[in-house]
Write a protein that holds these residues in place. Structure first.
Motif, short mmCIF file in Angstrom:
data_model
loop_
_atom_site.label_atom_id
_atom_site.label_comp_id
_atom_site.label_asym_id
_atom_site.label_seq_id
_atom_site.Cartn_x
_atom_site.Cartn_y
_atom_site.Cartn_z
N HIS A 184 0.60 -1.18 0.02
CA HIS A 184 -0.14 0.04 0.15
C HIS A 184 0.42 0.95 -0.26
O HIS A 184 0.43 2.91 0.64
CB HIS A 184 -0.75 0.21 1.39
N ASP A 189 1.48 3.15 -2.54
CA ASP A 189 1.15 4.46 -3.01
C ASP A 189 0.27 5.33 -2.19
O ASP A 189 -0.02 5.97 -2.11
CB ASP A 189 -0.40 3.76 -3.70
N TRP A 190 0.12 4.67 -0.56
CA TRP A 190 -0.59 5.99 0.50
C TRP A 190 0.29 6.65 0.79
O TRP A 190 0.43 7.57 0.86
CB TRP A 190 -1.28 5.02 1.52
N SER A 191 1.45 6.00 0.90
CA SER A 191 2.43 7.35 1.59
C SER A 191 3.78 7.12 0.23
O SER A 191 4.39 8.82 0.82
CB SER A 191 3.44 6.00 3.05
N THR A 211 -7.41 3.68 -3.93
CA THR A 211 -6.30 4.46 -4.57
C THR A 211 -7.05 5.48 -4.66
O THR A 211 -8.07 5.64 -4.05
CB THR A 211 -5.89 3.59 -5.94
N TYR A 212 -6.23 6.39 -4.53
CA TYR A 212 -5.88 8.02 -4.61
C TYR A 212 -5.94 8.68 -5.68
O TYR A 212 -5.79 9.63 -5.86
CB TYR A 212 -5.35 8.69 -3.48
N ALA A 234 -8.88 12.68 -0.34
CA ALA A 234 -7.67 12.01 -0.31
C ALA A 234 -6.96 12.49 -0.09
O ALA A 234 -5.99 12.60 0.76
CB ALA A 234 -7.50 12.02 -1.62
N ALA A 294 -6.50 12.79 3.64
CA ALA A 294 -6.17 11.18 3.87
C ALA A 294 -4.11 11.04 3.54
O ALA A 294 -3.26 10.56 4.49
CB ALA A 294 -6.01 10.07 2.95
N LEU A 295 -4.08 11.91 3.04
CA LEU A 295 -2.53 11.82 2.43
C LEU A 295 -2.08 13.03 3.16
O LEU A 295 -0.54 12.27 3.21
CB LEU A 295 -2.15 12.20 0.66
N PHE A 349 -0.19 11.17 5.74
CA PHE A 349 0.50 10.00 5.04
C PHE A 349 1.89 11.14 4.20
O PHE A 349 2.57 10.44 4.16
CB PHE A 349 0.13 9.49 4.00
N HIS A 400 -10.01 6.81 7.50
CA HIS A 400 -8.94 7.30 7.96
C HIS A 400 -7.80 6.23 9.38
O HIS A 400 -7.16 6.43 9.44
CB HIS A 400 -8.17 8.33 7.11
N TYR A 449 2.92 -0.50 4.02
CA TYR A 449 3.05 0.71 3.00
C TYR A 449 4.87 0.86 3.64
O TYR A 449 5.23 1.44 4.69
CB TYR A 449 2.51 2.12 3.07
#
Length: 533
Positions: A63, A65-67, A93-94, A105, A108-109, A112, A383, A412
């Motif tokens: 995962h 791609d989240w971070s 996915t974002y 998104a 959430a990002l 991260f 989240h 991640y």
């Protein structure tokens, strides 16, 4: 003249063959020789005497791609020798993004570690953004089914014909941008509301473009058999290229004693019948999960902010105590001591505590503590992440040994400082890949070294269509890790998780040293590994 010579090491080439002494010569981004090279000149020579040299590890279920936007140097994974990660799993996915999902998104990002603009919409736009900042590791991407639903405005409802057509168009756009395929997460979020017919309709897009279907299936306890059957229904509609994500059974949640065995027999039968399918397993008995996975659809129907507000109603809470029997069902058997709060945007002071500990701090019981944390999250309710002891050690071992299981971590990439450190409070993030080699290979003998490396390299590259990766042979991409197996050590612990492993002195990605004598060089030679047509 070589650019790099890794001399005198014991080569484990990724094919599962016995290790053998050899030198490895690199020119540009490719391996140009594997064998005795006593007279080769090189701009840089690494003395690998007494060390193991193998292809860069490939995580089949990540995962990151989240971070990655907040951690493009991939500190915690690259330092373990992970040079490629297959991301975009479990439906989350974002990208693509709609007006509402863009706001979610962005929130959430930030958690991260990414504080830049979220100004992309399409899946291809997100890939361009990641490419613009450059990464230390290679990335191959799925597009998330839940993201397709949210971008098309479906949410937790049933899509209209127009919305389903919009989802199919968004999926086709992602495939044209090079996505491996589509992943689904059917135990939480908007993916939980999807019917099999919807998934089959989208799978038709995968079939026409040679894509793959990966799924966090709908149930891994009492209804595991039905969930596996649904998975194969969708996989066949997608053309038979599929990945059954973390196929395991959570301990003490109602699954029959032979449920996992029957599911694996089904996997073997499908594989023998021509379906291009594998499964994957994680290295620990612990795993991360979405806190909202326990919540029923009726609470989430109007979005996270409304759900959080409803949690302030005592009558709603009383109803939920009997209507949250899903996802981690062991909590309904009073086993909240297995669960800790992994990430909570509104209550970071509680992160890392078990729910009995949180209950003592806040008053009330563990259910009250769970509802309090979610209510405090407000619009960021989706989240909130949990971490729990999900499996027995024996079950982990039998899955890892199975020949159709490749080895992933289901986490991640993180780092020991900044916002990511605050939400990475388990060795999973800092030593998950190394744990396969230290615990399961060296200490327990669950696998031989050659088999473990194969399951973490060539097996993954072949299955996901990543040509030139996963093997140390002439002509392959120069993704290489050098490690000291006797001295390899996981310095991260459950009490002090923020530590990188010891014993991985060199990591090479596309011919560039990213870890040199144990230190990250800050190099970012990673590439986007688009689906091969």
């Amino acid at each position: 003249m070589l650019d790099l010579l890794v001399a005198g090491g014991l080569v484990v080439d990724g094919d599962g063959r016995p290790a053998y002494p050899a030198d490895v010569g690199v020119r540009g981004d490719r391996v140009v020789a594997v064998g005795p090279l006593p007279h080769a000149g090189a701009h840089r020579r690494i003395d690998a005497t007494g060390l193991t040299v193998c292809p860069g590890l490939i995580d089949p279920h990540s995962h990151s791609d989240w971070s990655i936007l907040g951690n493009p140097t991939a500190q915690s994974t690259i330092r373990q020798g992970v040079t490629t990660e297959v991301v975009g799993n479990c439906g989350v996915t974002y990208a693509p993004l709609g007006p509402a999902s863009r706001i979610a998104a962005a929130a959430a990002l930030r958690g991260f570690g990414y504080d830049g603009p979220v100004d992309w919409r399409s899946f291809g736009d997100l890939l361009d953004r990641v490419a613009s900042i450059r990464t230390s590791q290679n990335l191959a991407w799925y597009v998330g089914h839940s993201a397709l639903r949210d971008a098309a405005g479906v949410g937790t409802g049933t899509p209209t014909a127009e919305q389903l057509a919009a989802m199919a168009e968004l999926l086709a756009e992602a495939m044209d941008a090079g996505a491996l395929g589509m992943s689904s997460g059917l135990e939480y979020g908007s993916g939980r509301s999807a019917g099999t017919d919807e998934l089959v309709a989208l799978a038709a897009v995968l079939r026409t473009r040679g894509g793959r279907y990966a799924s966090h299936i709908r149930n891994r306890d009492a209804a595991l058999g039905d969930a596996v059957e649904e998975f194969f229904t969708v996989a066949r509609a997608a053309g038979g290229r599929a990945q059954l994500s973390h196929l395991n059974v959570r301990h003490d949640t109602g699954a029959g004693p032979d449920a996992w065995g029957r599911a694996v027999e089904r996997l073997v039968a499908e594989r023998s019948g021509g379906t291009d399918v594998l499964a994957d397993m994680t290295p620990y008995a612990d795993g991360i999960g979405m806190a909202t996975g326990l919540l029923p659809p009726w609470l989430l129907a109007d979005g996270p902010a409304e759900a959080a507000a409803l949690l302030g109603d005592p009558d709603v809470r009383r109803r939920l105590r009997h209507d949250c029997d899903r996802y981690w069902r062991f909590v309904h058997r009073g086993q909240w001591d297995r669960v800790t709060l992994q990430a909570s945007p509104a209550t970071p002071e509680l992160e890392g505590l078990s729910f009995p500990e949180i209950a003592r701090r806040l008053g009330g019981d563990e259910w009250d503590a769970y509802f309090d944390v979610l209510a405090a999250a407000g619009p960021d309710l989706a989240h909130v992440q949990l971490l729990a002891r999900l499996f027995t050690d024996e079950h982990v071992g039998e899955a890892i040994r199975h020949p159709l299981f490749c080895l992933g971590v289901d986490a991640y990439t993180s780092r020991i400082d900044g916002p990511l450190a605050a939400r990475s409070r388990h060795p999973l993030f800092f030593a998950g890949h190394v744990h396969y080699l230290t615990h399961h290979v060296r200490d327990k003998g669950t696998l031989t070294l050659e088999t473990a490396v194969h399951k973490m390299t060539a097996m993954v590259a072949d299955h996901f269509g990543l040509p030139g990766r996963g093997r140390l042979r002439t002509g392959s991409f120069a993704d290489i890790v050098v490690f000291d197996l006797p001295r390899l050590r996981e310095t991260a612990t459950t009490r002090a998780p923020h530590a990188y492993p010891v014993g991985v002195p060199y990591v090479v990605v596309n011919g560039t040293l990213v870890v040199d004598e144990g230190s990250h060089t800050e190099a970012t030679p990673g590439r986007y590994l688009a689906r091969q047509h």
